[in-house]
Design a protein around this motif. Structure first.
Motif, PDB file in Angstrom:
ATOM      1  N   ASP A 175       1.202   4.241   6.717  1.00  0.00           N
ATOM      2  CA  ASP A 175       1.668   5.024   5.573  1.00  0.00           C
ATOM      3  C   ASP A 175       0.494   5.642   4.827  1.00  0.00           C
ATOM      4  O   ASP A 175       0.570   6.786   4.361  1.00  0.00           O
ATOM      5  N   LYS A 176      -0.590   4.890   4.706  1.00  0.00           N
ATOM      6  CA  LYS A 176      -1.771   5.433   4.030  1.00  0.00           C
ATOM      7  C   LYS A 176      -2.306   6.646   4.790  1.00  0.00           C
ATOM      8  O   LYS A 176      -2.690   7.650   4.174  1.00  0.00           O
ATOM      9  N   GLN A 177      -2.328   6.560   6.116  1.00  0.00           N
ATOM     10  CA  GLN A 177      -2.785   7.704   6.903  1.00  0.00           C
ATOM     11  C   GLN A 177      -1.860   8.900   6.708  1.00  0.00           C
ATOM     12  O   GLN A 177      -2.317  10.041   6.573  1.00  0.00           O
ATOM     13  N   ARG A 178      -0.560   8.612   6.693  1.00  0.00           N
ATOM     14  CA  ARG A 178       0.421   9.695   6.567  1.00  0.00           C
ATOM     15  C   ARG A 178       0.264  10.436   5.251  1.00  0.00           C
ATOM     16  O   ARG A 178       0.486  11.652   5.171  1.00  0.00           O
ATOM     17  N   HIS A 195      -7.862   4.373   4.398  1.00  0.00           N
ATOM     18  CA  HIS A 195      -7.237   3.316   5.185  1.00  0.00           C
ATOM     19  C   HIS A 195      -8.314   2.609   6.009  1.00  0.00           C
ATOM     20  O   HIS A 195      -9.496   2.909   5.886  1.00  0.00           O
ATOM     21  N   ARG A 196      -7.861   1.662   6.858  1.00  0.00           N
ATOM     22  CA  ARG A 196      -8.803   0.918   7.697  1.00  0.00           C
ATOM     23  C   ARG A 196      -9.191   1.781   8.894  1.00  0.00           C
ATOM     24  O   ARG A 196      -8.601   1.692   9.974  1.00  0.00           O
ATOM     25  N   ASP A 197     -10.197   2.614   8.688  1.00  0.00           N
ATOM     26  CA  ASP A 197     -10.552   3.608   9.696  1.00  0.00           C
ATOM     27  C   ASP A 197     -11.749   3.205  10.551  1.00  0.00           C
ATOM     28  O   ASP A 197     -12.340   4.046  11.225  1.00  0.00           O
ATOM     29  N   GLN A 222       0.349  -1.512   5.699  1.00  0.00           N
ATOM     30  CA  GLN A 222       0.610  -0.204   5.097  1.00  0.00           C
ATOM     31  C   GLN A 222      -0.355   0.863   5.594  1.00  0.00           C
ATOM     32  O   GLN A 222      -0.369   1.981   5.086  1.00  0.00           O
ATOM     33  N   ASP A 223      -1.112   0.519   6.621  1.00  0.00           N
ATOM     34  CA  ASP A 223      -2.166   1.426   7.059  1.00  0.00           C
ATOM     35  C   ASP A 223      -1.619   2.754   7.560  1.00  0.00           C
ATOM     36  O   ASP A 223      -2.193   3.816   7.286  1.00  0.00           O
ATOM     37  N   ASN A 238      -4.444   3.995  15.546  1.00  0.00           N
ATOM     38  CA  ASN A 238      -5.449   4.652  14.711  1.00  0.00           C
ATOM     39  C   ASN A 238      -6.143   5.793  15.440  1.00  0.00           C
ATOM     40  O   ASN A 238      -7.033   6.421  14.871  1.00  0.00           O
ATOM     41  N   HIS A 284      -2.608  10.633   3.638  1.00  0.00           N
ATOM     42  CA  HIS A 284      -4.020  11.011   3.510  1.00  0.00           C
ATOM     43  C   HIS A 284      -4.736  10.173   2.441  1.00  0.00           C
ATOM     44  O   HIS A 284      -5.475  10.695   1.606  1.00  0.00           O
ATOM     45  N   THR A 285      -4.468   8.870   2.492  1.00  0.00           N
ATOM     46  CA  THR A 285      -5.074   7.910   1.573  1.00  0.00           C
ATOM     47  C   THR A 285      -6.070   7.054   2.357  1.00  0.00           C
ATOM     48  O   THR A 285      -5.845   6.777   3.537  1.00  0.00           O
TER      49      THR A 285
END
Length: 218
Positions: A171-174, A179-181, A168-169, A99, A176-177
């Motif tokens: 993929d979510k970052q990729r 995610h658990r940031d 899926q975190d 992350n 730009h959705t």
């Protein structure tokens, strides 16, 4: 786990070069050149080639260092009977690493350049994710022999555990959705994935000896 698979110790010069490589991968991906590494690290290109060989060899050393750090957690965990705590530490560190913004950016750039630099891409996978999976499988096999997990294919178990931790975190970052940031959200996911893995591979209950006895009737 075989200690010979871990990278050798590095000195301050190695650290400067490795830091330069990691930063440049986040900015340039596989387009990174040895000239750029030398400039970023404050050394000559000749020094890089004489100390590390090719760019591919340098990338291998950098990835081995990261995998060695992650594997060190597993090696230390072997000395503990608290399996959940060991896996939770591993999962938390794994999520924290991936992350980091420069790590995510580097992964995206490397994936985009993989077809143009197939040998370098294969090296990064083999020495990175592939090696980490192998080390984790060896650790799991040892844990199974100690009776702390139900014995199954350790390589499948390792791949499954890493997939559960990653979720899926990435993929979510990729894409730009959201995610658990934050650390709290990542900790909750680490606990959920580790507990799910432990339930799936809980040791078989010990067989209870039969107490049935022949009864005599008068």
């Amino acid at each position: 786990m075989n200690p010979t698979t871990l990278p050798v110790a590095v000195d301050a010069r190695d650290e400067r070069v490795f830091d330069a490589v990691r930063e440049l991968l986040g900015r340039q991906g596989m387009q990174m050149s040895m000239d750029a590494v030398a400039q970023q690290a404050g050394c000559s290109k000749q020094t890089l080639y004489s100390r590390y060989g090719s760019k591919q060899d340098l990338l291998r050393r950098v990835v081995q260092r990261h995998v060695g750090d992650a594997s060190g957690i597993l090696l230390r965990a072997l000395r503990s009977d608290d399996l959940r705590a060991s896996l939770l530490q591993f999962a938390t560190d794994f999520l924290e690493h991936f992350n980091q913004p420069h790590v995510g950016q580097a992964c995206r750039l490397i994936a985009a350049d993989a077809s143009q630099f197939p040998e370098e891409a294969r090296t990064l996978y083999r020495e990175g994710a592939g090696a980490l999976t192998l080390h984790l499988a060896e650790w799991i096999e040892t844990v199974c022999r100690r009776g702390l997990l139900r014995h199954d294919d350790p390589h499948y178990m390792a791949e499954l555990l890493l997939s559960m931790i990653a979720g899926q975190d990435f993929d979510k970052q990729r894409f730009h959705t959201p995610h658990r940031d934050d650390a709290r959200a990542r900790r909750r996911w680490a606990e959920f994935s580790v507990d799910g893995f432990l339930r799936a591979f809980a040791p078989e209950p010990a067989a209870v000896p039969s107490t049935n006895q022949h009864r005599s009737f008068s």
